[in-house]
Design a protein around this motif. Sequence first.
Motif, PDB file in Angstrom:
ATOM      1  N   LEU A 216      12.831  59.255   5.367  1.00 41.17           N
ATOM      2  CA  LEU A 216      13.238  57.869   5.549  1.00 41.17           C
ATOM      3  C   LEU A 216      13.130  57.053   4.264  1.00 41.17           C
ATOM      4  O   LEU A 216      13.841  56.058   4.114  1.00 41.17           O
ATOM      5  CB  LEU A 216      12.372  57.217   6.635  1.00 41.17           C
ATOM      6  CG  LEU A 216      12.391  57.877   8.029  1.00 41.17           C
ATOM      7  CD1 LEU A 216      11.402  57.185   8.943  1.00 41.17           C
ATOM      8  CD2 LEU A 216      13.801  57.827   8.614  1.00 41.17           C
ATOM      9  N   SER A 217      12.248  57.457   3.365  1.00 36.53           N
ATOM     10  CA  SER A 217      11.942  56.607   2.212  1.00 36.53           C
ATOM     11  C   SER A 217      12.115  57.306   0.866  1.00 36.53           C
ATOM     12  O   SER A 217      11.744  56.747  -0.163  1.00 36.53           O
ATOM     13  CB  SER A 217      10.495  56.096   2.315  1.00 36.53           C
ATOM     14  OG  SER A 217      10.251  55.463   3.552  1.00 36.53           O
ATOM     15  N   TRP A 218      12.675  58.507   0.845  1.00 36.26           N
ATOM     16  CA  TRP A 218      12.714  59.292  -0.394  1.00 36.26           C
ATOM     17  C   TRP A 218      13.432  58.570  -1.530  1.00 36.26           C
ATOM     18  O   TRP A 218      13.109  58.739  -2.710  1.00 36.26           O
ATOM     19  CB  TRP A 218      13.399  60.632  -0.138  1.00 36.26           C
ATOM     20  CG  TRP A 218      14.860  60.507   0.196  1.00 36.26           C
ATOM     21  CD1 TRP A 218      15.422  60.382   1.425  1.00 36.26           C
ATOM     22  CD2 TRP A 218      15.950  60.473  -0.741  1.00 36.26           C
ATOM     23  NE1 TRP A 218      16.789  60.268   1.344  1.00 36.26           N
ATOM     24  CE2 TRP A 218      17.148  60.324   0.012  1.00 36.26           C
ATOM     25  CE3 TRP A 218      16.047  60.549  -2.126  1.00 36.26           C
ATOM     26  CZ2 TRP A 218      18.400  60.257  -0.574  1.00 36.26           C
ATOM     27  CZ3 TRP A 218      17.301  60.472  -2.719  1.00 36.26           C
ATOM     28  CH2 TRP A 218      18.464  60.332  -1.940  1.00 36.26           C
ATOM     29  N   HIS A 219      14.420  57.730  -1.206  1.00 38.33           N
ATOM     30  CA  HIS A 219      15.245  57.099  -2.230  1.00 38.33           C
ATOM     31  C   HIS A 219      14.633  55.828  -2.809  1.00 38.33           C
ATOM     32  O   HIS A 219      15.133  55.294  -3.800  1.00 38.33           O
ATOM     33  CB  HIS A 219      16.609  56.742  -1.624  1.00 38.33           C
ATOM     34  CG  HIS A 219      16.500  55.742  -0.506  1.00 38.33           C
ATOM     35  ND1 HIS A 219      15.981  56.069   0.736  1.00 38.33           N
ATOM     36  CD2 HIS A 219      16.805  54.405  -0.457  1.00 38.33           C
ATOM     37  CE1 HIS A 219      16.002  54.994   1.508  1.00 38.33           C
ATOM     38  NE2 HIS A 219      16.487  53.977   0.815  1.00 38.33           N
ATOM     39  N   LYS A 220      13.569  55.324  -2.199  1.00 33.45           N
ATOM     40  CA  LYS A 220      13.015  54.043  -2.632  1.00 33.45           C
ATOM     41  C   LYS A 220      12.226  54.204  -3.939  1.00 33.45           C
ATOM     42  O   LYS A 220      11.525  55.194  -4.126  1.00 33.45           O
ATOM     43  CB  LYS A 220      12.110  53.469  -1.546  1.00 33.45           C
ATOM     44  CG  LYS A 220      12.876  53.079  -0.284  1.00 33.45           C
ATOM     45  CD  LYS A 220      11.988  52.354   0.704  1.00 33.45           C
ATOM     46  CE  LYS A 220      12.798  51.902   1.923  1.00 33.45           C
ATOM     47  NZ  LYS A 220      11.985  51.142   2.888  1.00 33.45           N
ATOM     48  N   PRO A 221      12.325  53.205  -4.833  1.00 26.22           N
ATOM     49  CA  PRO A 221      11.584  53.298  -6.098  1.00 26.22           C
ATOM     50  C   PRO A 221      10.082  53.262  -5.831  1.00 26.22           C
ATOM     51  O   PRO A 221       9.617  52.556  -4.935  1.00 26.22           O
ATOM     52  CB  PRO A 221      12.046  52.066  -6.878  1.00 26.22           C
ATOM     53  CG  PRO A 221      12.481  51.102  -5.827  1.00 26.22           C
ATOM     54  CD  PRO A 221      13.081  51.931  -4.736  1.00 26.22           C
ATOM     55  N   LEU A 222       9.363  54.011  -6.613  1.00 29.55           N
ATOM     56  CA  LEU A 222       7.914  54.036  -6.434  1.00 29.55           C
ATOM     57  C   LEU A 222       7.302  52.684  -6.801  1.00 29.55           C
ATOM     58  O   LEU A 222       6.348  52.237  -6.169  1.00 29.55           O
ATOM     59  CB  LEU A 222       7.309  55.145  -7.308  1.00 29.55           C
ATOM     60  CG  LEU A 222       5.974  55.722  -6.858  1.00 29.55           C
ATOM     61  CD1 LEU A 222       6.049  56.260  -5.440  1.00 29.55           C
ATOM     62  CD2 LEU A 222       5.516  56.819  -7.811  1.00 29.55           C
ATOM     63  N   PHE A 223       7.879  52.028  -7.789  1.00 26.09           N
ATOM     64  CA  PHE A 223       7.378  50.717  -8.223  1.00 26.09           C
ATOM     65  C   PHE A 223       8.541  49.723  -8.209  1.00 26.09           C
ATOM     66  O   PHE A 223       9.528  49.910  -8.924  1.00 26.09           O
ATOM     67  CB  PHE A 223       6.759  50.809  -9.620  1.00 26.09           C
ATOM     68  CG  PHE A 223       5.613  51.758  -9.699  1.00 26.09           C
ATOM     69  CD1 PHE A 223       4.360  51.395  -9.238  1.00 26.09           C
ATOM     70  CD2 PHE A 223       5.790  53.047 -10.202  1.00 26.09           C
ATOM     71  CE1 PHE A 223       3.298  52.276  -9.285  1.00 26.09           C
ATOM     72  CE2 PHE A 223       4.737  53.936 -10.259  1.00 26.09           C
ATOM     73  CZ  PHE A 223       3.486  53.561  -9.794  1.00 26.09           C
ATOM     74  N   ALA A 224       8.401  48.684  -7.389  1.00 32.69           N
ATOM     75  CA  ALA A 224       9.478  47.695  -7.217  1.00 32.69           C
ATOM     76  C   ALA A 224       9.140  46.401  -7.948  1.00 32.69           C
ATOM     77  O   ALA A 224       7.990  46.154  -8.331  1.00 32.69           O
ATOM     78  CB  ALA A 224       9.703  47.421  -5.734  1.00 32.69           C
ATOM     79  N   GLY A 225      10.183  45.566  -8.122  1.00 36.12           N
ATOM     80  CA  GLY A 225      10.012  44.339  -8.886  1.00 36.12           C
ATOM     81  C   GLY A 225       9.309  43.224  -8.131  1.00 36.12           C
ATOM     82  O   GLY A 225       8.529  42.480  -8.708  1.00 36.12           O
ATOM     83  N   HIS A 226       9.596  43.052  -6.837  1.00 39.35           N
ATOM     84  CA  HIS A 226       9.031  41.979  -6.010  1.00 39.35           C
ATOM     85  C   HIS A 226       9.223  40.608  -6.654  1.00 39.35           C
ATOM     86  O   HIS A 226       8.269  39.952  -7.060  1.00 39.35           O
ATOM     87  CB  HIS A 226       7.535  42.216  -5.751  1.00 39.35           C
ATOM     88  CG  HIS A 226       7.230  43.572  -5.199  1.00 39.35           C
ATOM     89  ND1 HIS A 226       7.758  44.035  -4.019  1.00 39.35           N
ATOM     90  CD2 HIS A 226       6.473  44.588  -5.699  1.00 39.35           C
ATOM     91  CE1 HIS A 226       7.326  45.273  -3.799  1.00 39.35           C
ATOM     92  NE2 HIS A 226       6.563  45.622  -4.799  1.00 39.35           N
ATOM     93  N   PRO A 227      10.479  40.153  -6.753  1.00 38.96           N
ATOM     94  CA  PRO A 227      10.746  38.853  -7.383  1.00 38.96           C
ATOM     95  C   PRO A 227      10.195  37.703  -6.554  1.00 38.96           C
ATOM     96  O   PRO A 227       9.926  37.841  -5.363  1.00 38.96           O
ATOM     97  CB  PRO A 227      12.279  38.803  -7.445  1.00 38.96           C
ATOM     98  CG  PRO A 227      12.720  39.697  -6.314  1.00 38.96           C
ATOM     99  CD  PRO A 227      11.701  40.790  -6.244  1.00 38.96           C
ATOM    100  N   ASN A 228      10.042  36.546  -7.196  1.00 38.26           N
ATOM    101  CA  ASN A 228       9.530  35.358  -6.499  1.00 38.26           C
ATOM    102  C   ASN A 228      10.500  34.874  -5.434  1.00 38.26           C
ATOM    103  O   ASN A 228      10.109  34.455  -4.354  1.00 38.26           O
ATOM    104  CB  ASN A 228       9.261  34.230  -7.504  1.00 38.26           C
ATOM    105  CG  ASN A 228       8.010  34.477  -8.308  1.00 38.26           C
ATOM    106  OD1 ASN A 228       7.003  34.911  -7.760  1.00 38.26           O
ATOM    107  ND2 ASN A 228       8.071  34.223  -9.595  1.00 38.26           N
ATOM    108  N   VAL A 229      11.790  34.924  -5.766  1.00 38.52           N
ATOM    109  CA  VAL A 229      12.800  34.476  -4.802  1.00 38.52           C
ATOM    110  C   VAL A 229      13.085  35.610  -3.823  1.00 38.52           C
ATOM    111  O   VAL A 229      12.910  36.787  -4.131  1.00 38.52           O
ATOM    112  CB  VAL A 229      14.098  34.070  -5.525  1.00 38.52           C
ATOM    113  CG1 VAL A 229      13.852  32.881  -6.411  1.00 38.52           C
ATOM    114  CG2 VAL A 229      14.668  35.225  -6.336  1.00 38.52           C
ATOM    115  N   ARG A 230      13.520  35.213  -2.628  1.00 39.87           N
ATOM    116  CA  ARG A 230      13.841  36.228  -1.632  1.00 39.87           C
ATOM    117  C   ARG A 230      15.072  37.026  -2.074  1.00 39.87           C
ATOM    118  O   ARG A 230      16.010  36.502  -2.632  1.00 39.87           O
ATOM    119  CB  ARG A 230      14.106  35.574  -0.272  1.00 39.87           C
ATOM    120  CG  ARG A 230      12.850  35.038   0.388  1.00 39.87           C
ATOM    121  CD  ARG A 230      13.124  34.627   1.816  1.00 39.87           C
ATOM    122  NE  ARG A 230      11.896  34.213   2.468  1.00 39.87           N
ATOM    123  CZ  ARG A 230      11.048  35.049   3.042  1.00 39.87           C
ATOM    124  NH1 ARG A 230      11.304  36.343   3.033  1.00 39.87           N
ATOM    125  NH2 ARG A 230       9.969  34.592   3.616  1.00 39.87           N
ATOM    126  N   GLY A 231      15.054  38.280  -1.813  1.00 42.78           N
ATOM    127  CA  GLY A 231      16.158  39.137  -2.201  1.00 42.78           C
ATOM    128  C   GLY A 231      15.811  40.575  -1.944  1.00 42.78           C
ATOM    129  O   GLY A 231      14.933  40.897  -1.136  1.00 42.78           O
TER     130      GLY A 231
END
Length: 301
Positions: A216-231
């Motif tokens: 289910l999650s193999w394609h997700k980046p191990l480390f994400a950006g998590h911006p301040n704005v929703r997105g």
Amino acid sequence: MHFEQAVEAYLAGLEGTEAAKAARRYRLRRFEAYVDRFWTVPGPVCTADILPGQGVPFARWLREEKGLAIRTVERHLGSVTQFLRWLLAEGLANFDQEELEAFLEERGTLAPCRESRLPRVPEEEEVVSVIEAARAVPVTTDARANLRRLRNIALLETLRSTGVRPRELVAMRYGDLDLERQTARVGSREVYFDLAAWGALTHYLQARGIEPLPLLSWHKPLFAGHPNVRGEEDVPVSLRLVQWVVQELRPDTDGITPRLLRSRFGVRLAGAADLKRCAQALDVSHSTALRYERLAEEAET
């Protein structure tokens, strides 16, 4: 007398720690290997095969063929010189004082080789201080800020523990992890997390709500950006962001970067593993692994 027997007799009469004696033994064994290879010695190397005239060619071989640092070559020559003096004093030498003096004179006129520029390796305390600064960031009511805090801790622990390149870290996906072995596939090699790094990574992924099934999650980046704005929450971190994380947490450090964290890992690994394993774990050439070994050797002295 066989060379090894003479070395042990010589070391037995020396004062100092066992570690210092082991270092001298290692350098003299290298000298023995050089004599055995290049001076056509029949059978095992004996004290009668040792001559002062071998000293300077040995130093050049260490520098030019083995690529050792100047200071390391000097330490080898110092050990050889003391051993030659001991052989002469014990009546085991196949040379006289005049030959020894000629070697010492030639050694003193050796033209210094230009030292190759090696990367600065941060002290272990510097690395720890950056990670401690990431952990010291307070938890707030801002969910994204808390995710960024956990990401930074996991990111730094991963760099410290695995020695991956910054560009490799940016490209890592959840599907690269082996959850049972606590490893990750990076290119053609496997990297290993220690307990601190794996714990920090697991905590971060749980906070992100990453499903434990790679299907289910193999394609997700191990480390994400998590911006301040929703997105989009699963945009991978950028190289620039990785650089910023390291430098922003401890701006007072002496220019520490993600690449220098890899250098610290390389030196640590080279001090505990053979060259082949070090080269494979870092995905570098034998000559680069040798440079890390030299740095590890210099750090111990």
